[in-house]
Structures are given as structure tokens and as C-alpha cells.
Design a protein around this motif. Structure first.
Motif, mmCIF file in Angstrom:
data_model
loop_
_atom_site.group_PDB
_atom_site.id
_atom_site.type_symbol
_atom_site.label_atom_id
_atom_site.label_comp_id
_atom_site.label_asym_id
_atom_site.label_seq_id
_atom_site.Cartn_x
_atom_site.Cartn_y
_atom_site.Cartn_z
ATOM 1 N N ILE A 1 0.865 -1.188 0.000
ATOM 2 C CA ILE A 1 0.000 0.000 0.000
ATOM 3 C C ILE A 1 0.905 1.243 0.000
ATOM 4 C CG2 ILE A 1 -1.725 1.257 1.369
ATOM 5 C CD1 ILE A 1 -2.717 -1.457 2.406
ATOM 6 N N PRO A 2 0.652 2.208 -0.904
ATOM 7 C CA PRO A 2 1.509 3.403 -0.941
ATOM 8 C C PRO A 2 1.335 4.266 0.306
ATOM 9 C CG PRO A 2 -0.362 3.642 -2.458
ATOM 10 C CD PRO A 2 -0.419 2.239 -1.929
ATOM 11 N N GLU B 1 -11.098 0.626 -8.579
ATOM 12 C CA GLU B 1 -10.873 -0.824 -8.650
ATOM 13 C C GLU B 1 -9.439 -1.177 -8.299
ATOM 14 O OE1 GLU B 1 -12.310 -2.317 -12.389
ATOM 15 O OE2 GLU B 1 -14.391 -2.102 -11.740
ATOM 16 N N ALA B 2 -8.496 -0.370 -8.777
ATOM 17 C CA ALA B 2 -7.082 -0.691 -8.544
ATOM 18 C C ALA B 2 -6.739 -0.578 -7.051
ATOM 19 C CB ALA B 2 -6.199 0.236 -9.365
ATOM 20 N N LEU B 3 -7.057 0.559 -6.433
ATOM 21 C CA LEU B 3 -6.688 0.717 -5.023
ATOM 22 C C LEU B 3 -7.553 -0.183 -4.137
ATOM 23 C CD1 LEU B 3 -4.683 2.081 -3.200
ATOM 24 C CD2 LEU B 3 -6.286 3.933 -2.861
ATOM 25 N N GLY B 4 -8.825 -0.329 -4.519
ATOM 26 C CA GLY B 4 -9.731 -1.218 -3.768
ATOM 27 C C GLY B 4 -9.170 -2.631 -3.718
ATOM 28 N N GLU B 5 -8.683 -3.104 -4.840
ATOM 29 C CA GLU B 5 -8.144 -4.462 -4.876
ATOM 30 C C GLU B 5 -6.856 -4.552 -4.043
ATOM 31 O OE1 GLU B 5 -9.406 -7.267 -5.393
ATOM 32 O OE2 GLU B 5 -7.492 -8.296 -5.084
ATOM 33 N N THR B 6 -6.042 -3.504 -4.083
ATOM 34 C CA THR B 6 -4.806 -3.502 -3.274
ATOM 35 C C THR B 6 -5.149 -3.620 -1.781
ATOM 36 O OG1 THR B 6 -3.722 -2.108 -4.901
ATOM 37 C CG2 THR B 6 -2.705 -2.174 -2.731
ATOM 38 N N GLU C 1 -3.351 13.295 -3.755
ATOM 39 C CA GLU C 1 -2.903 14.566 -4.336
ATOM 40 C C GLU C 1 -2.223 14.284 -5.665
ATOM 41 O OE1 GLU C 1 -1.283 18.383 -2.051
ATOM 42 O OE2 GLU C 1 0.340 16.977 -2.392
ATOM 43 N N ASN C 2 -2.509 15.078 -6.666
ATOM 44 C CA ASN C 2 -1.906 14.948 -8.000
ATOM 45 C C ASN C 2 -1.932 13.508 -8.522
ATOM 46 O OD1 ASN C 2 -1.285 17.691 -7.883
ATOM 47 N ND2 ASN C 2 0.664 17.284 -6.845
ATOM 48 N N GLY C 3 -3.062 12.858 -8.357
ATOM 49 C CA GLY C 3 -3.217 11.511 -8.913
ATOM 50 C C GLY C 3 -2.565 10.407 -8.101
ATOM 51 N N GLU C 4 -1.954 10.754 -6.946
ATOM 52 C CA GLU C 4 -1.270 9.726 -6.141
ATOM 53 C C GLU C 4 -1.991 9.540 -4.808
ATOM 54 O OE1 GLU C 4 1.502 8.069 -7.021
ATOM 55 O OE2 GLU C 4 1.885 9.201 -8.884
ATOM 56 N N PHE C 5 -2.005 8.283 -4.336
ATOM 57 C CA PHE C 5 -2.572 7.976 -3.028
ATOM 58 C C PHE C 5 -1.470 7.750 -2.010
ATOM 59 C CE2 PHE C 5 -6.043 6.652 -5.762
ATOM 60 C CZ PHE C 5 -7.130 7.166 -5.080
ATOM 61 N N TYR C 6 -1.711 8.207 -0.783
ATOM 62 C CA TYR C 6 -0.750 8.006 0.299
ATOM 63 C C TYR C 6 -1.502 7.526 1.540
ATOM 64 C CZ TYR C 6 1.890 11.274 -2.657
ATOM 65 O OH TYR C 6 2.518 11.903 -3.697
#
Ligand code: ADP
Length: 450
Positions: A128-129, A253-258, A279-284
Motif C-alpha cells: 500500500i503506498p 478498482e485498482a486501489l480497492g483491490e490492493t 494529491e496529483n493523482g497519487e494515493f498516500y
């Protein structure tokens, strides 16, 4: 299935749990302080037990009194709601030692995620990022300077034991760092009895986006999409919506699956929330909450799935009743946390509700435990209720929320209703273009009528 559940909480969440129990045909036990003798959760439960005087440490946090209440009533499980003992791993263990079920995660997962440094480390390990920052605890002020210089200002000093925005301080320049460290340390010690700090890059205008997950402890876990909780004042959420106006289907879908994959590998049990800044398309990743959250109805409205009911089922060892492919999202939902507070100063406004009329009609849900004639006590938080509105589209939802807020009447105490009435007419809210600092900027420039 459990026969009798003791609800170790008060207010709207006690009622929310009670409703799920009734729909499952499970008997309910309410507990209450002497200040809550006339509360709705007490009136509606099958049985009730007074567990102490008004201060929460003597009643709602009083573990021996709660155990005695289980013993007297023959309850076989305890639902902690949110807040109070919901993220207390020791409480979950004590219940188990007494042959009682805790309706929540396994104690080791509560402990793991309650330590934010460990939580971040675990998230990273599970793919997870996370927000860039110190690698673990800050060991000295000198180390803090070095990390901050390396990362670049502004930085955020955070408490490892943190919660509710406490023990969190921004340092915009190196000159701010000594004060930020000292105040975060003192605040964290006072609130949590622990002054372990860590540091993160301070994101300037992110959104707060969190994923709802659910696991059965046997290795099955699903995600139920996200909620956008960027409308905050002093790091406290005021309005939440789902889906987030900022995400598209692929990102969900992508982050949900992660996150669901991470929960499967932990064999996570019960409901939980994985919180991110975006922020700017990135998840933290910032933290995980191992409990049902205040804003869970937003997810229930767009998935048509009862999270509390499923929490109860899986706590008894049952497998999840649905798989990821069964989860689908319909329309849009927004929740307003309506507080008994002055809408300008946010000062709590306890007192008697002399007139009360809640909105209704299609797509409107009100989760509240107050009623006309009820006296809001000064001892507890000021949440009067949650107004949750659903619509086929975000626009329909906003128009419905507007009319629902206009129907709402509360006399006798101040409420934050005027603030919400102003918010649902603001262009940035209508456009969905807001971030975590937006509300404070709005409050500084707008003139909400009291
Ligand atoms: P708590 O558990 O005390 O609520 P969180 O880590 O969940 O603390 O953070 C609460 C809020 O603080 C977030 O929703 C966000 O508004 C803000 N926040 C946390 N971390 C950062 C960061 N690295 N940069 C900017 N804001 C942050």
C-alpha cells in the motif's frame, strides 16, 4: 448466532447497532450513565443497565461495570460502536477471557493499527503506498532536523498513538520545528500517555479518501469503495460523500483491490477503514481505523449493504455473505454530521430540544438518537445526528440534500444546520473541487447566518 448483544456505547451509534440486532432477531442490552437514563437507546433496548455516573471514564469506559452488565443480563457478545472502547485491544482480550465475544477485529490487529508507525510499516510491506516520511519513530531532535531537511519543508509531526487530530503539528520552515516537536510531544503525552512521534511530508492541498473494507477472519475480505472526507475543520470530518468526485472507476478498482488483498493476507476480521490522502493523482496511506466509522452509512447507501449486520455475523465466525463481484455501486450519497454547536463559533450548545422535525421522503436517512423534549447533555460529544441523502447522481443527491436541510427544524439548541445550508449552495462543493483545507478557508471568508 449470538442470542443477546450488549451495546457498549450511546447516542446514534448505539441505536444503529440496536437496529441491526433487532433485524437479526438478537436480544439487546443497553448500558447508560446516570445522565443518559432517558436516552433513546435505553428506551428501545430489551434490557438496560446503569453503569455509572456521567464522566465517561466512570461509565462508558468502565470495563468492570461493563463485564458486570454482561454477567447480570447473560449477554454473549459486546458491540463497542465507535469511539470509547472500540479500538481498545485489551478490552477485546478481557471479554474473550470471560467467554464473551467482541464484535470487532482481532486484538492483534487493533494493536497493530493503533500504533501508527507500525501501521505504516505494515501498509508498506503489504504494497500500500504511504506518505513519505521518517522511517519509524523520531529518536532525537537532531534526527528530526536531518529528516526534515532531507524531505523538504513543510513537514508534519505526528503522534504514533494519535487520534482525533491530536498530537499533530505542521512545521513550515526549520524555525517552526522545535515548537512543533515540543507541542506535539506534550499533546500526545497528555492525550495518550505516550510521546512517540514520527514525521511526514505535509501535503499542501490533498483530499482525504478512505476505503471501507470488511473481512471474516478466515482470509476472505472485500472492499466497498471509497468515501471522500475532505471537508474537515481542525482535522475533524463534517461532511462525507461517496463515491469521491475525484476518482474514476479504474482508480477505485485498482486501489480497492490492493487494500482488499492486504486485508486477505492479514486475515482481517470485521469492518475497517483504510485512510489515504490523495494529491496529483497519487494515493498516500495515513492510517487504518479498526472499527465501524461515523460515516459508514454513506457506503451503505451506495452499496445497499448493511455493514453493522455483517460485522455481527462475522464476529460469530460466519464467512462473508458476499464476494467482491457481488459489490456494486449505485448513485451517490452525502452525509452531514449535524452537531449541537454554534454554526459560527462551533461552541457546543447543550440544552433541551423544544421543537424537532426531521426531513423525510425518498432517499433521505436520518441516524440520530435525539427527539423532541430530549436534553443534550454537556458530558458527551455534540453530534446531534447524521443526515444521509442518496440520489441517482451527485447532482440529484445535492438537490435532495438542499431540500432536506431546508425541511429540518431544531429549536432550543444551536446547530450546524445553517453551515450545511450554505455549503450545499457553494460552487466548489457543487463542482466537487475541494480539499482538506478548503472548509477552513470557506469559514474564514463566508458569513454563515447564526
Ligand atoms: P487522526 O488519527 O488524529 O485523525 P490522521 O492521520 O487520520 O490523524 O489524519 C487526520 C487528518 O489530518 C487527515 O484527514 C488530513 O486532513 C490531515 N493530515 C494527516 N496527515 C497529513 C499529511 N501528511 N499532510 C497533510 N495533512 C495531513
Amino acid at each position: 448466532m449470538f442470542e443477546k448483544i450488549l451495546i457498549a456505547n450511546r447516542g446514534e451509534i448505539a441505536l444503529r447497532v440496536l437496529r441491526a440486532c433487532k433485524e437479526l432477531g438478537i436480544a439487546t442490552v443497553a448500558v447508560h450513565s446516570t445522565a443518559d437514563e432517558h436516552a433513546m437507546h435505553v428506551r428501545l433496548a430489551d434490557e438496560s443497565v446503569c453503569i455509572g455516573p456521567p464522566p465517561v471514564r466512570d461509565s462508558y469506559l468502565n470495563i468492570p461495570a461493563l463485564l458486570a452488565a454482561c454477567e447480570i443480563t447473560g449477554a454473549d457478545a459486546v458491540h463497542p460502536g465507535y469511539g470509547f472502547l472500540s479500538e481498545n485491544a485489551r478490552f477485546a482480550e478481557i471479554l474473550a477471557e470471560h467467554g464473551l465475544h467482541f464484535i470487532g477485529p482481532k486484538p492483534e490487529h487493533i494493536r497493530l493499527m493503533g500504533d501508527k508507525i507500525e501501521a505504516k510499516r505494515t501498509a508498506k510491506r503489504l504494497g500500500i503506498p504511504v506518505v513519505p516520511g521518517s522511517d519509524g519513530a523520531i529518536v532525537s531532535d537532531a534526527a528530526a532536523y536531518a529528516i526534515a531537511r532531507n524531505m523538504g519543508y513543510p513537514v508534519l509531526v505526528k503522534a504514533s498513538a494519535g487520534g482525533g487530530g491530536r498530537g499533530m503539528k505542521v512545521a513550515r520552515t526549520e524555525g517552526d520545528l522545535p515548537t512543533a516537536l515540543a507541542t506535539a510531544r506534550a499533546e500526545s503525552m497528555a492525550a495518550f500517555g505516550d510521546d512517540t512521534l514520527y514525521m511526514e511530508k505535509y501535503l499542501v492541498a490533498p483530499r482525504h479518501i478512505e476505503f471501507q473494507i470488511l473481512g471474516d477472519g478466515h482470509g476472505n475480505a472485500i472492499h466497498l469503495g471509497e468515501r471522500d472526507c475532505s471537508l474537515q475543520r481542525r482535522h475533524q470530518k463534517l461532511l462525507e460523500e461517496g463515491p469521491s468526485p475525484a476518482l474514476n472507476v479504474e482508480q477505485r478498482e485498482a486501489l480497492g483491490e490492493t487494500v482488499a488483498h492486504a486485508m486477505r493476507s492479514l486475515k482481517y476480521l470485521s469492518a475497517g477503514t483504510i485512510e489515504f490522502l490523495y494529491e496529483n493523482g497519487e494515493f498516500y496511506f495515513i492510517e487504518m481505523n479498526t472499527r465501524i466509522q461515523v460515516e459508514h452509512p454513506v457506503t451503505e447507501m451506495i452499496t445497499d449493504f448493511d455493514l453493522v449486520l455483517e460485522q455481527i455475523r462475522v464476529a460469530d465466525g460466519a464467512r462473508l455473505t458476499i464476494e467482491q463481484k457481488d459489490v456494486s455501486f449505485h448513485g451517490h450519497a452525502i452525509e452531514c454530521r449535524i452537531n449541537a454547536e454554534n454554526p459560527v463559533s462551533f461552541r457546543p450548545s447543550p440544552g433541551k430540544i423544544v421543537h424537532y422535525h426531521v426531513p423525510g421522503g425518498m432517499g433521505v436517512r436520518m441516524d440520530s438518537a435525539v427527539y423532541q423534549g430530549y436534553t443534550i447533555s454537556p458530558f458527551y460529544d455534540s453530534l446531534l445526528g447524521k443526515l444521509i441523502v442518496h440520489g441517482k447522481s451527485r447532482t440529484e443527491c445535492l438537490m435532495r440534500l438542499r431540500r432536506a436541510l431546508d425541511e429540518f427544524v431544531v429549536d432550543g439548541v444551536d446547530t450546524t444546520l445553517p453551515l450545511f445550508r450554505a455549503l450545499v449552495r457553494d460552487k466548489d462543493i457543487l463542482d466537487g473541487t475541494y480539499h482538506i483545507h478548503w472548509l477552513e478557508q470557506f469559514l474564514a471568508r463566508s458569513s454563515v447566518e447564526e
